[in-house]
Write a protein that holds these residues in place. Sequence first.
Motif, PDB file in Angstrom:
ATOM      1  N   VAL A   1       5.589   5.522   4.337  1.00 22.76           N
ATOM      2  CA  VAL A   1       4.313   5.155   3.695  1.00 22.76           C
ATOM      3  C   VAL A   1       3.613   4.100   4.556  1.00 22.76           C
ATOM      4  N   LYS A   2       2.344   4.298   4.812  1.00 21.16           N
ATOM      5  CA  LYS A   2       1.600   3.291   5.594  1.00 21.16           C
ATOM      6  C   LYS A   2       1.355   2.076   4.702  1.00 21.16           C
ATOM      7  N   GLU A   3       1.703   0.915   5.204  1.00 21.86           N
ATOM      8  CA  GLU A   3       1.508  -0.323   4.435  1.00 21.86           C
ATOM      9  C   GLU A   3       0.005  -0.637   4.391  1.00 21.86           C
ATOM     10  N   PRO A   4      -0.592  -0.651   3.194  1.00 20.37           N
ATOM     11  CA  PRO A   4      -2.043  -0.845   3.132  1.00 20.37           C
ATOM     12  C   PRO A   4      -2.502  -2.295   3.326  1.00 20.37           C
ATOM     13  N   ARG A   5      -1.557  -3.233   3.224  1.00 18.27           N
ATOM     14  CA  ARG A   5      -1.968  -4.650   3.315  1.00 18.27           C
ATOM     15  C   ARG A   5      -1.792  -5.172   4.737  1.00 18.27           C
ATOM     16  N   TYR A   6      -2.665  -6.061   5.141  1.00 17.44           N
ATOM     17  CA  TYR A   6      -2.573  -6.653   6.481  1.00 17.44           C
ATOM     18  C   TYR A   6      -3.086  -8.092   6.384  1.00 17.44           C
ATOM     19  N   PRO A   7      -2.598  -8.974   7.259  1.00 16.59           N
ATOM     20  CA  PRO A   7      -2.791 -10.422   7.057  1.00 16.59           C
ATOM     21  C   PRO A   7      -4.239 -10.907   6.966  1.00 16.59           C
ATOM     22  N   ILE A   8      -5.188 -10.207   7.600  1.00 14.30           N
ATOM     23  CA  ILE A   8      -6.561 -10.759   7.559  1.00 14.30           C
ATOM     24  C   ILE A   8      -7.441 -10.032   6.541  1.00 14.30           C
ATOM     25  N   MET A   9      -6.829  -9.308   5.601  1.00 14.36           N
ATOM     26  CA  MET A   9      -7.647  -8.465   4.723  1.00 14.36           C
ATOM     27  C   MET A   9      -8.587  -9.271   3.817  1.00 14.36           C
ATOM     28  N   ALA A  10      -8.245 -10.515   3.500  1.00 12.99           N
ATOM     29  CA  ALA A  10      -9.122 -11.321   2.632  1.00 12.99           C
ATOM     30  C   ALA A  10     -10.466 -11.617   3.305  1.00 12.99           C
ATOM     31  N   LEU A  11     -10.511 -11.389   4.625  1.00 16.82           N
ATOM     32  CA  LEU A  11     -11.763 -11.635   5.357  1.00 16.82           C
ATOM     33  C   LEU A  11     -12.907 -10.772   4.817  1.00 16.82           C
ATOM     34  N   GLN A  12     -12.562  -9.562   4.324  1.00 14.47           N
ATOM     35  CA  GLN A  12     -13.667  -8.703   3.877  1.00 14.47           C
ATOM     36  C   GLN A  12     -14.386  -9.275   2.666  1.00 14.47           C
ATOM     37  N   GLU A  57     -12.357  -9.234  -8.066  1.00 10.40           N
ATOM     38  CA  GLU A  57     -11.440  -8.326  -8.751  1.00 10.40           C
ATOM     39  C   GLU A  57     -11.017  -7.178  -7.821  1.00 10.40           C
ATOM     40  N   GLN A  58     -11.984  -6.632  -7.070  1.00  9.90           N
ATOM     41  CA  GLN A  58     -11.660  -5.535  -6.140  1.00  9.90           C
ATOM     42  C   GLN A  58     -10.698  -6.007  -5.049  1.00  9.90           C
ATOM     43  N   MET A  59     -10.900  -7.248  -4.598  1.00  9.70           N
ATOM     44  CA  MET A  59     -10.027  -7.805  -3.559  1.00  9.70           C
ATOM     45  C   MET A  59      -8.599  -7.910  -4.091  1.00  9.70           C
ATOM     46  N   GLU A  60      -8.477  -8.298  -5.360  1.00  7.05           N
ATOM     47  CA  GLU A  60      -7.136  -8.386  -5.961  1.00  7.05           C
ATOM     48  C   GLU A  60      -6.501  -6.998  -6.073  1.00  7.05           C
ATOM     49  N   TRP A  61      -7.303  -6.008  -6.435  1.00  7.18           N
ATOM     50  CA  TRP A  61      -6.763  -4.641  -6.512  1.00  7.18           C
ATOM     51  C   TRP A  61      -6.177  -4.230  -5.162  1.00  7.18           C
ATOM     52  N   MET A  62      -6.910  -4.550  -4.102  1.00  8.38           N
ATOM     53  CA  MET A  62      -6.469  -4.137  -2.766  1.00  8.38           C
ATOM     54  C   MET A  62      -5.186  -4.861  -2.337  1.00  8.38           C
ATOM     55  N   CYS A  63      -5.072  -6.133  -2.740  1.00  8.76           N
ATOM     56  CA  CYS A  63      -3.945  -6.950  -2.257  1.00  8.76           C
ATOM     57  C   CYS A  63      -2.707  -6.870  -3.144  1.00  8.76           C
ATOM     58  N   ASN A  64      -2.900  -6.543  -4.413  1.00  9.27           N
ATOM     59  CA  ASN A  64      -1.750  -6.566  -5.327  1.00  9.27           C
ATOM     60  C   ASN A  64      -0.884  -5.316  -5.168  1.00  9.27           C
ATOM     61  N   THR A  65      -0.081  -5.034  -6.163  1.00  6.27           N
ATOM     62  CA  THR A  65       0.933  -3.967  -6.100  1.00  6.27           C
ATOM     63  C   THR A  65       0.454  -2.712  -5.360  1.00  6.27           C
ATOM     64  N   SER A  66       1.170  -2.364  -4.302  1.00  8.09           N
ATOM     65  CA  SER A  66       0.811  -1.153  -3.537  1.00  8.09           C
ATOM     66  C   SER A  66       1.540   0.045  -4.135  1.00  8.09           C
ATOM     67  N   LEU A  67       1.172   1.230  -3.686  1.00  4.74           N
ATOM     68  CA  LEU A  67       1.843   2.444  -4.178  1.00  4.74           C
ATOM     69  C   LEU A  67       3.344   2.369  -3.874  1.00  4.74           C
ATOM     70  N   GLY A  68       3.662   1.877  -2.666  1.00  2.97           N
ATOM     71  CA  GLY A  68       5.075   1.733  -2.282  1.00  2.97           C
ATOM     72  C   GLY A  68       5.819   0.811  -3.237  1.00  2.97           C
ATOM     73  N   ASP A  69       5.182  -0.344  -3.580  1.00  2.00           N
ATOM     74  CA  ASP A  69       5.795  -1.281  -4.536  1.00  2.00           C
ATOM     75  C   ASP A  69       6.006  -0.588  -5.887  1.00  2.00           C
ATOM     76  N   PHE A  70       4.958   0.098  -6.327  1.00  2.00           N
ATOM     77  CA  PHE A  70       4.972   0.728  -7.647  1.00  2.00           C
ATOM     78  C   PHE A  70       6.114   1.739  -7.745  1.00  2.00           C
ATOM     79  N   CYS A  71       6.279   2.536  -6.677  1.00  2.00           N
ATOM     80  CA  CYS A  71       7.337   3.556  -6.679  1.00  2.00           C
ATOM     81  C   CYS A  71       8.726   2.917  -6.739  1.00  2.00           C
ATOM     82  N   GLU A  72       8.821   1.687  -6.229  1.00  2.00           N
ATOM     83  CA  GLU A  72      10.114   0.985  -6.284  1.00  2.00           C
ATOM     84  C   GLU A  72      10.242   0.147  -7.552  1.00  2.00           C
ATOM     85  N   GLY A  73       9.216   0.249  -8.412  1.00  2.00           N
ATOM     86  CA  GLY A  73       9.252  -0.507  -9.672  1.00  2.00           C
ATOM     87  C   GLY A  73       8.964  -1.988  -9.509  1.00  2.00           C
ATOM     88  N   LYS A  74       8.317  -2.346  -8.380  1.00  2.00           N
ATOM     89  CA  LYS A  74       8.006  -3.773  -8.156  1.00  2.00           C
ATOM     90  C   LYS A  74       6.550  -4.046  -8.529  1.00  2.00           C
TER      91      LYS A  74
END
Length: 323
Positions: A1-12, A57-74
């Motif tokens: 799974v491609k990790e959707p989060r990256y360190p400078i994403m809050a810049l947007q 709110e949209q920024m939080e959606w992007m940064c919070n639980t990813s699909l990979g996390d969700f599938c692992e129950g995190k």
Amino acid sequence: VKEPRYPIMALQQALAASNDPDDTKKFVHDNNENPAFANAVRKIQRSQKCFPTVTEEQMEWMCNTSLGDFCEGKTSNEYLELSQKVIKGLGYVHEDLTLAMDHNALTMVWEMHEYMPIAINLCAVLEQMYLRFCYQKSKQFKESDSTQNEFLSVLIHVADRHSPPAGEESLQQLLRVEATEDGKQNDEALSLWLETEATLRNQKQLIDSLDIPEDQKKLMQLEMPPGAEDGSFGPPLDKGVYEMLVSKQKGFREDQSTERRNELKNRVVTLGHICQIAHNNLQQPHGKFDQLEVHFRRMFSNIKYSVADMMNQLTDQDDLTEV
């Protein structure tokens, strides 16, 4: 799974706020020399109500639980804070998340985040590029081939870092940054190289000093790190792409294997993409870095012709199936 989060994403989100005329604290375009841009943005906002383009709110959606996390129950909600720490630490935003650096340079960094280490380090050398190639320089100087070649040497130093093939001379040797056996050295190339190398070193130290996990720092560091010592030339770099673009050679040399040809083609295409993103962001009519537009445009144009020549050669090979 491609990790959707990256360190400078809050810049947007910081960039979105800086373009939102209703956000009186963060809107940056009232400081431009030319008020026309800010007026145009306000006019669009009145008629279309399209800002902010990225809400909290949209920024939080992007940064919070990813699909990979969700599938692992995190569940995960700490990444936005980490990313904000990164963009503050890199000097892109102030404590209150207002922009602390040139708007166009930062949109360039964000749009180039798939090449994140290059984006971060290219942003760091923009000031040097501006002073060396634009500030109080004549049109003749800006459009000369020798300026274009020097500009390319800085660009490759940051954005095309690969080890030279075994036994071949390095880019440092080709540019005479490193003295030849008979003592020939190009002082101007040397000072330009050392200045770029020092910027890359400072940027590496800055990223190392951030209070974030090591795996996140690694995502921002150049794969081939700069030299550790002051005055070092850094690791030897491959001259292949520089040589092709400087000599405007039509395609490849006879002695280059198909594997090497494909590697060079891919690297030239990547460099072209980087120039395109840099050009399209920096040329906007606010901020002094718009003067770099001419250099990135001419570089992109060179690359475009070079890629066309390469593709002709790569696809125009003898048909081995003919009996």
